[in-house]
Design a protein around this motif. Structure first.
Motif, PDB file in Angstrom:
ATOM      1  N   VAL A   1      45.573  66.015  43.089  1.00  0.00           N
ATOM      2  CA  VAL A   1      45.002  67.089  41.890  1.00  0.00           C
ATOM      3  C   VAL A   1      45.782  68.273  41.967  1.00  0.00           C
ATOM      4  CG1 VAL A   1      43.359  67.929  40.852  1.00  0.00           C
ATOM      5  CG2 VAL A   1      42.957  65.753  41.587  1.00  0.00           C
ATOM      6  N   GLU A   2      45.598  68.907  43.307  1.00  0.00           N
ATOM      7  CA  GLU A   2      46.186  70.403  43.297  1.00  0.00           C
ATOM      8  C   GLU A   2      47.472  70.560  43.013  1.00  0.00           C
ATOM      9  OE1 GLU A   2      44.869  72.271  46.855  1.00  0.00           O
ATOM     10  OE2 GLU A   2      42.836  71.818  46.624  1.00  0.00           O
ATOM     11  N   ARG A   3      48.554  69.669  43.789  1.00  0.00           N
ATOM     12  CA  ARG A   3      49.903  69.737  43.554  1.00  0.00           C
ATOM     13  C   ARG A   3      50.222  69.628  41.980  1.00  0.00           C
ATOM     14  NH1 ARG A   3      52.817  66.455  47.731  1.00  0.00           N
ATOM     15  NH2 ARG A   3      54.500  67.387  46.810  1.00  0.00           N
ATOM     16  N   VAL A   4      49.593  68.536  41.402  1.00  0.00           N
ATOM     17  CA  VAL A   4      49.873  67.982  39.964  1.00  0.00           C
ATOM     18  C   VAL A   4      49.500  69.259  39.019  1.00  0.00           C
ATOM     19  CG1 VAL A   4      49.599  66.398  37.981  1.00  0.00           C
ATOM     20  CG2 VAL A   4      50.033  65.510  40.493  1.00  0.00           C
ATOM     21  N   ALA A   5      48.409  69.703  39.152  1.00  0.00           N
ATOM     22  CA  ALA A   5      47.780  70.950  38.531  1.00  0.00           C
ATOM     23  C   ALA A   5      48.668  72.205  38.537  1.00  0.00           C
ATOM     24  CB  ALA A   5      46.470  71.231  38.777  1.00  0.00           C
ATOM     25  N   ALA A   6      49.198  72.223  39.758  1.00  0.00           N
ATOM     26  CA  ALA A   6      50.170  73.565  39.873  1.00  0.00           C
ATOM     27  C   ALA A   6      51.522  73.069  39.211  1.00  0.00           C
ATOM     28  CB  ALA A   6      50.476  73.690  41.473  1.00  0.00           C
ATOM     29  N   LEU A   7      51.738  72.175  39.351  1.00  0.00           N
ATOM     30  CA  LEU A   7      53.241  71.528  38.519  1.00  0.00           C
ATOM     31  C   LEU A   7      53.349  71.763  36.866  1.00  0.00           C
ATOM     32  CD1 LEU A   7      56.060  70.065  38.907  1.00  0.00           C
ATOM     33  CD2 LEU A   7      55.001  68.048  38.253  1.00  0.00           C
ATOM     34  N   LEU A   8      52.212  71.448  36.595  1.00  0.00           N
ATOM     35  CA  LEU A   8      51.569  71.587  34.951  1.00  0.00           C
ATOM     36  C   LEU A   8      51.398  73.182  34.626  1.00  0.00           C
ATOM     37  CD1 LEU A   8      49.581  68.436  34.489  1.00  0.00           C
ATOM     38  CD2 LEU A   8      52.018  68.905  33.922  1.00  0.00           C
ATOM     39  N   GLY A   9      51.468  74.011  35.602  1.00  0.00           N
ATOM     40  CA  GLY A   9      51.573  75.476  35.229  1.00  0.00           C
ATOM     41  C   GLY A   9      49.917  75.829  35.537  1.00  0.00           C
ATOM     42  N   GLY A  10      49.307  75.273  36.406  1.00  0.00           N
ATOM     43  CA  GLY A  10      47.740  75.564  36.424  1.00  0.00           C
ATOM     44  C   GLY A  10      46.822  74.897  35.639  1.00  0.00           C
ATOM     45  N   ALA A  11      47.102  73.823  35.115  1.00  0.00           N
ATOM     46  CA  ALA A  11      46.522  72.976  34.220  1.00  0.00           C
ATOM     47  C   ALA A  11      44.834  72.680  34.793  1.00  0.00           C
ATOM     48  CB  ALA A  11      46.914  71.733  33.806  1.00  0.00           C
ATOM     49  N   PRO A  12      44.085  72.831  33.695  1.00  0.00           N
ATOM     50  CA  PRO A  12      42.601  72.582  34.146  1.00  0.00           C
ATOM     51  C   PRO A  12      42.605  71.126  34.577  1.00  0.00           C
ATOM     52  CG  PRO A  12      42.856  72.496  31.678  1.00  0.00           C
ATOM     53  CD  PRO A  12      43.979  73.052  32.459  1.00  0.00           C
ATOM     54  N   VAL A  13      41.415  70.817  35.270  1.00  0.00           N
ATOM     55  CA  VAL A  13      41.299  69.492  35.975  1.00  0.00           C
ATOM     56  C   VAL A  13      39.837  69.036  35.324  1.00  0.00           C
ATOM     57  CG1 VAL A  13      40.733  68.340  38.027  1.00  0.00           C
ATOM     58  CG2 VAL A  13      42.397  69.962  38.105  1.00  0.00           C
ATOM     59  N   ILE A  14      39.805  67.929  34.960  1.00  0.00           N
ATOM     60  CA  ILE A  14      38.779  67.163  34.417  1.00  0.00           C
ATOM     61  C   ILE A  14      38.481  65.972  34.991  1.00  0.00           C
ATOM     62  CG2 ILE A  14      37.646  66.009  32.490  1.00  0.00           C
ATOM     63  CD1 ILE A  14      39.612  67.661  30.468  1.00  0.00           C
ATOM     64  N   GLU A  15      37.130  65.881  35.645  1.00  0.00           N
ATOM     65  CA  GLU A  15      36.790  64.901  36.615  1.00  0.00           C
ATOM     66  C   GLU A  15      35.650  63.970  35.951  1.00  0.00           C
ATOM     67  OE1 GLU A  15      35.639  64.317  41.204  1.00  0.00           O
ATOM     68  OE2 GLU A  15      36.401  66.141  40.547  1.00  0.00           O
ATOM     69  N   SER A  16      35.940  62.792  35.888  1.00  0.00           N
ATOM     70  CA  SER A  16      34.931  61.847  35.303  1.00  0.00           C
ATOM     71  C   SER A  16      34.549  60.921  36.401  1.00  0.00           C
ATOM     72  CB  SER A  16      35.529  61.182  34.040  1.00  0.00           C
ATOM     73  OG  SER A  16      34.848  60.029  33.765  1.00  0.00           O
ATOM     74  N   GLU A  17      33.588  60.759  36.565  1.00  0.00           N
ATOM     75  CA  GLU A  17      32.932  59.964  37.836  1.00  0.00           C
ATOM     76  C   GLU A  17      32.950  58.202  37.252  1.00  0.00           C
ATOM     77  OE1 GLU A  17      32.130  60.264  40.935  1.00  0.00           O
ATOM     78  OE2 GLU A  17      32.251  62.542  40.494  1.00  0.00           O
ATOM     79  N   GLY A  18      32.837  58.087  35.790  1.00  0.00           N
ATOM     80  CA  GLY A  18      33.156  56.909  35.313  1.00  0.00           C
ATOM     81  C   GLY A  18      32.017  55.876  35.780  1.00  0.00           C
ATOM     82  N   ARG A  19      31.923  54.517  35.733  1.00  0.00           N
ATOM     83  CA  ARG A  19      30.822  53.702  35.966  1.00  0.00           C
ATOM     84  C   ARG A  19      31.490  52.847  37.164  1.00  0.00           C
ATOM     85  NH1 ARG A  19      28.846  51.247  30.352  1.00  0.00           N
ATOM     86  NH2 ARG A  19      31.085  51.099  30.076  1.00  0.00           N
ATOM     87  N   SER A  20      30.890  52.920  38.143  1.00  0.00           N
ATOM     88  CA  SER A  20      31.344  51.828  39.137  1.00  0.00           C
ATOM     89  C   SER A  20      30.302  51.615  40.236  1.00  0.00           C
ATOM     90  CB  SER A  20      32.463  52.338  40.113  1.00  0.00           C
ATOM     91  OG  SER A  20      32.124  53.421  40.767  1.00  0.00           O
TER      92      SER A  20
END
Length: 270
Positions: free
Chosen positions: A69-88
């Motif tokens: 997450v951290e590296r990809v968000a940084a690559l996207l210029g500090g993009a916000p991170v949305i986390e969904s637990e989903g159903r499992s």
């Protein structure tokens, strides 16, 4: 009036080359990005280039259940991170180490027979390649330890579509399935009725040898992200169990993510 187009990363790269402004497209979503395929990396690089140079309004979303997450968000210029637990559902992790002198097909077949005795539902087995799948299939067919209500299916990329559909279809009433699969079943697919996953812990990857000028398939240990995805297949529709054919202590030494294909491939086509 929104239209959603689902395409492969290679097709998306071709769309970009044909229309660099991506006319009429408001957002691009890269799913299962943890796989780090060459086309996905190139597609994201081109999409970022379009966003910066031609389409500042273009939205880019990168998705995966096991994302760096951290590296990809940084690559996207500090993009916000949305986390969904989903159903499992809860997945129990069990270890059944394979002996150093034990062939993979023998260890897998033995684990399958034990799982069918101990667990209800169908069994999804991860093997590195097509040859391994056929060897396990032959060994299971030769043995007499399978319940009468059990069907065996194979699942890998070169199979006919009808055979792939049969592998992922729900089992018939009163039947159980054994699905012998490559990493093609790691993500995106939900195989109805699977409550047990048996993981060899291995994957087959293409490695480019610049000295010889050819690519070779090598069998390597799967990454932590990969084995986590595989275990999750057991908890899609009900509580389940993931059986790993290695010692529990070895999990800590696995690479955290897959090595990106762009670092291993012949880039002349790119």
């Amino acid at each position: 009036k929104t239209r959603i187009e689902v395409v492969t990363e290679g097709v998306f790269a071709r769309m970009l080359l044909d229309d660099p402004e991506l006319s009429g497209i408001a957002a691009v979503l890269f799913d299962e990005f943890h796989e780090r395929s060459l086309d996905a990396d190139v597609g994201l690089a081109l999409a970022l280039d379009v966003q910066q140079g031609l389409r500042p309004d273009l939205r880019i979303v990168v998705m995966s259940a096991t994302l760096d997450v951290e590296r990809v968000a940084a690559l996207l210029g500090g993009a916000p991170v949305i986390e969904s637990e989903g159903r499992s559902y809860k997945v129990e992790i069990a270890y059944r180490p394979r002996r150093a002198d034990e062939p993979l097909d023998q260890a897998m077949a033995s684990a399958i027979r034990q799982a069918l005795r101990e667990d209800d539902g169908s069994v999804l087995c991860f093997l590195p390649g097509q040859g391994d799948i056929h060897r396990v299939h032959d060994r299971l067919k030769q043995s007499s330890g399978l319940p009468q209500n059990t069907d065996i299916h194979l699942l890998y990329g070169a199979l006919e579509p009808k055979d792939q559909f049969a592998a992922i279809a729900p089992p018939n009433e009163g039947r159980r399935k054994i699905v012998l699969a490559t990493s093609i079943a790691e993500t995106s697919l939900t195989i109805e009725g699977v409550t047990t996953v048996i993981d060899s812990g291995l994957a087959r990857v293409s490695r480019y040898d610049p000295a010889a000028g050819v690519s070779r398939l090598e069998t390597v240990r799967a990454s932590l992200a990969s084995v986590t995805q595989r275990a999750g297949r057991a908890g899609r529709t009900a509580p389940g169990r993931a059986i790993r054919l290695w010692h529990g202590g070895q999990t800590a030494s696995l690479a955290e993510f897959e090595r990106p294909e762009i670092l291993e491939s012949d880039l002349s086509g790119l």
